[in-house]
Write a protein that holds these residues in place. Structure first.
Motif, PDB file in Angstrom:
ATOM      1  N   CYS A 256      14.933 -58.091 -13.572  1.00 62.78           N
ATOM      2  CA  CYS A 256      13.655 -57.540 -13.164  1.00 62.78           C
ATOM      3  C   CYS A 256      13.130 -58.342 -11.974  1.00 62.78           C
ATOM      4  CB  CYS A 256      12.660 -57.599 -14.320  1.00 62.78           C
ATOM      5  SG  CYS A 256      10.983 -57.089 -13.879  1.00 62.78           S
ATOM      6  N   CYS A 259       9.664 -60.270 -13.102  1.00 60.22           N
ATOM      7  CA  CYS A 259       9.597 -61.402 -14.029  1.00 60.22           C
ATOM      8  C   CYS A 259      10.930 -62.100 -14.249  1.00 60.22           C
ATOM      9  CB  CYS A 259       9.044 -60.945 -15.385  1.00 60.22           C
ATOM     10  SG  CYS A 259      10.167 -59.865 -16.320  1.00 60.22           S
ATOM     11  N   ASP A 261      13.558 -60.931 -16.033  1.00 63.41           N
ATOM     12  CA  ASP A 261      14.212 -60.587 -17.293  1.00 63.41           C
ATOM     13  C   ASP A 261      15.483 -59.772 -16.999  1.00 63.41           C
ATOM     14  OD1 ASP A 261      15.015 -59.763 -19.785  1.00 63.41           O
ATOM     15  OD2 ASP A 261      13.043 -59.057 -20.434  1.00 63.41           O
ATOM     16  N   CYS A 271      10.397 -52.554 -17.641  1.00 57.63           N
ATOM     17  CA  CYS A 271      10.913 -53.838 -18.104  1.00 57.63           C
ATOM     18  C   CYS A 271      10.334 -54.144 -19.482  1.00 57.63           C
ATOM     19  CB  CYS A 271      10.528 -54.936 -17.114  1.00 57.63           C
ATOM     20  SG  CYS A 271      10.960 -56.611 -17.668  1.00 57.63           S
ATOM     21  N   SER A 273       9.818 -56.903 -20.819  1.00 63.38           N
ATOM     22  CA  SER A 273       9.027 -58.134 -20.829  1.00 63.38           C
ATOM     23  C   SER A 273       7.676 -57.981 -20.143  1.00 63.38           C
ATOM     24  CB  SER A 273       9.803 -59.269 -20.168  1.00 63.38           C
ATOM     25  OG  SER A 273      10.967 -59.580 -20.898  1.00 63.38           O
ATOM     26  N   CYS A 274       7.677 -57.355 -18.962  1.00 71.06           N
ATOM     27  CA  CYS A 274       6.426 -57.294 -18.197  1.00 71.06           C
ATOM     28  C   CYS A 274       5.914 -55.877 -17.965  1.00 71.06           C
ATOM     29  CB  CYS A 274       6.587 -57.997 -16.860  1.00 71.06           C
ATOM     30  SG  CYS A 274       7.738 -57.174 -15.729  1.00 71.06           S
ATOM     31  N   THR A 276       6.995 -53.649 -15.883  1.00 71.62           N
ATOM     32  CA  THR A 276       7.187 -53.149 -14.515  1.00 71.62           C
ATOM     33  C   THR A 276       8.264 -52.061 -14.504  1.00 71.62           C
ATOM     34  OG1 THR A 276       6.589 -55.288 -13.581  1.00 71.62           O
ATOM     35  CG2 THR A 276       7.819 -53.778 -12.156  1.00 71.62           C
TER      36      THR A 276
END
Length: 512
Positions: A256, A259, A261, A271, A273-274, A276
């Motif tokens: 990503c 971030c 990931d 994503c 994790s974030c 996006t």
């Protein structure tokens, strides 16, 4: 036929008796002979990367009908000299002009690798790199090529397995389908010969980049046979106009861009994790299309059969159009920089890398090359070891180093040089049996080597020895496989302290 011969003999006798006509005829024959000798000297003088396309210009045109033209001129000289002499002079002028034009065409072919009929389209007014930098000040050609090569390798290795879900953030469905359709049964590794940005198109909210790559795919065919393919491919990548490139850490890995990931995105393309959006080229480049231009099988391990000059070595060095300006700008930024010191570093790196290869001690040259390039060399060394082969080299030397290109972007400065080298290069089995190359006849060649250094690096080569860590000055005997100095724990293969080798391109493939 006999009557014609007799008539020609009578004409020749009359011409020989006339000093003016005889001298004119000799001039014609000498002019034709010079043209023929030059053609013989140029034909076969070099082969291009694409199987010798340059040879076609040496076959010579206009051969048919030459005898008829000569007979007509002789007849005019004998029967109508007032007409024959002017015609002869015109014929001489045309012959000289055609010979000069053919020589010029042959020189163009040998120097640049194409015939006049195959001349490439004119280059854009500004390089692709500069056009992309206008849109994205953080764009780096060096990082983009690293990103592309990692994505290409991943796609080619995953496609034969059918597990292509992880490619969704980086490729459209159509592009994935084309990778599947053009993949061998299995790809173990990818070796890049050359990678370059060839075109850019900005269409409203979308920016597309065309990338040309020349690669070797190593793997197995549908019958389980080990095969190596030579490929020329053109890939088109796109992203939303206005997106800015992430930094080196996130351009060199498939993760990503927001971030870092590396896990796959969710079904909605975001994503995990974030959150996006990672698909559709919204935050990173996405492959939209690809095509295979050339696909040719090669031997699994190519073994040349002796010394000599490799194809491409005699070609003119490909110099960047802005080389002089770029070198001046570079010196203005680094007034203490020494081109002679840099030349010495190139020669030292060349010698160290060749020696470590011949001795099967790649760790000895780890400090001088980037991670990606080192992995390529590790792969090839493993192939030789598995095959019970040793690639030996002696008499390693550098004849000349030409600076070909100097660039700078937001992250890196690069210097590309053409290295002219020579060595006795042969391959032998473990029992010492020579199976390729020559132990006595030197191999002469040239390659384009690109060195990179991080922008802002102020450490000068003169401040440490060529065999010392550029960070702490310790010996380079404890550099890990990840490029970290064992004395100061600094990562010294990313260009933060000194110039490191990033790419090696063959002179047959390099286009600047």
């Amino acid at each position: 036929m006999t009557a014609l011969h007799a008539r020609l003999l009578r004409v020749m006798a009359r011409v020989s008796a006339n000093p003016v006509l005889h001298g004119a005829l000799v001039a014609v024959l000498v002019g034709l002979a010079i043209g023929a000798l030059d053609a013989d000297a140029r034909v076969g003088g070099g082969q291009s990367y694409s199987s010798g396309s340059g040879r076609s210009s040496g076959s010579g045109g206009g051969g048919g009908g030459g005898g008829d033209a000569a007979g007509l001129i002789l007849w005019l000289l004998f029967e109508h000299p007032m007409i024959g002499i002017p015609v002869l002079l015109i014929f001489i002028g045309i012959t000289i002009y055609r010979t000069q034009q053919e020589q010029k065409a042959r020189r163009t072919t040998v120097d640049h690798g194409w015939t006049p009929s195959q001349s490439p389209a004119p280059r854009p007014v500004r390089p692709v790199r500069d056009q992309l930098t206008d849109l994205d000040p953080g764009f780096s050609e060096t990082l983009f090529i690293d990103f592309f090569q990692r994505l290409y390798t991943t796609a080619r290795q995953l496609a034969p397995t059918g597990t292509t879900d992880s490619l969704r953030p980086w490729m459209t469905e159509g592009a994935v389908a084309k990778v599947l359709a053009t993949s061998p049964a299995k790809v173990d590794d990818v070796i890049f010969g050359a990678t370059r940005l060839s075109d850019v198109a900005i269409q409203g909210k979308r920016t597309n980049v065309e990338v040309v790559c020349e690669v070797n795919l190593v793997g197995t065919d549908a019958h389980g046979n080990a095969v190596q393919w030579l490929r020329h491919e053109v890939w088109t990548l796109g992203r939303r106009t206005g997106v800015h490139s992430p930094g080196p850490d996130r351009m060199r890995t498939l993760c990503c861009s927001a971030c870092g990931d590396p896990t796959e995105p969710g079904l909605d393309g975001t994503c995990p994790s974030c959150g996006t959006l990672r698909t559709g080229g919204e935050t990173q480049w996405e492959v939209e299309d690809l095509r295979v231009v050339l696909d040719r099988p090669l031997p699994s391990v190519e073994l040349h059969m002796g010394g000599g000059v490799e194809p491409g070595t005699r070609r003119s060095t490909v110099l960047a159009p802005d080389l002089a300006v770029a070198k001046r700008a570079f010196i203005n930024r680094h007034p203490d920089f020494s081109w002679s010191d840099f030349d010495a570093r190139v020669r030292h790196v060349f010698l160290s890398m060749q020696t470590s290869w011949a001795e099967r001690k790649l760790e000895d040259s780890r400090a001088y090359q980037t991670d990606a390039l080192f992995q390529v060399h590790r792969f090839w060394m493993a192939r030789y070891v598995r095959g019970g082969l040793f690639n030996r080299m002696t008499g390693i030397g550098v004849d000349r180093v030409d600076v070909a290109k100097v660039t700078r972007d937001a992250w890196f400065e690069t210097i590309t040089v053409r290295v002219f080298g020579r060595m006795c290069d042969w391959t032998e089995r473990e029992d010492g049996t020579v199976v390729g190359g020559s132990q006595t006849d030197p191999r002469i060649f040239s390659e384009y080597w690109t060195f990179v250094r991080t922008v802002g690096s102020t450490r000068r080569t003169a401040e440490h020895g060529l065999d010392e860590c550029p960070s702490c000055g310790a010996p380079l005997d404890k550099v890990s496989m990840t490029g970290v100095c064992g004395y100061c724990d600094s990562k010294i293969t990313g260009g933060d302290f000194d110039w490191v080798l990033s790419r090696i391109e063959q002179d047959e493939a390099y286009r600047g």
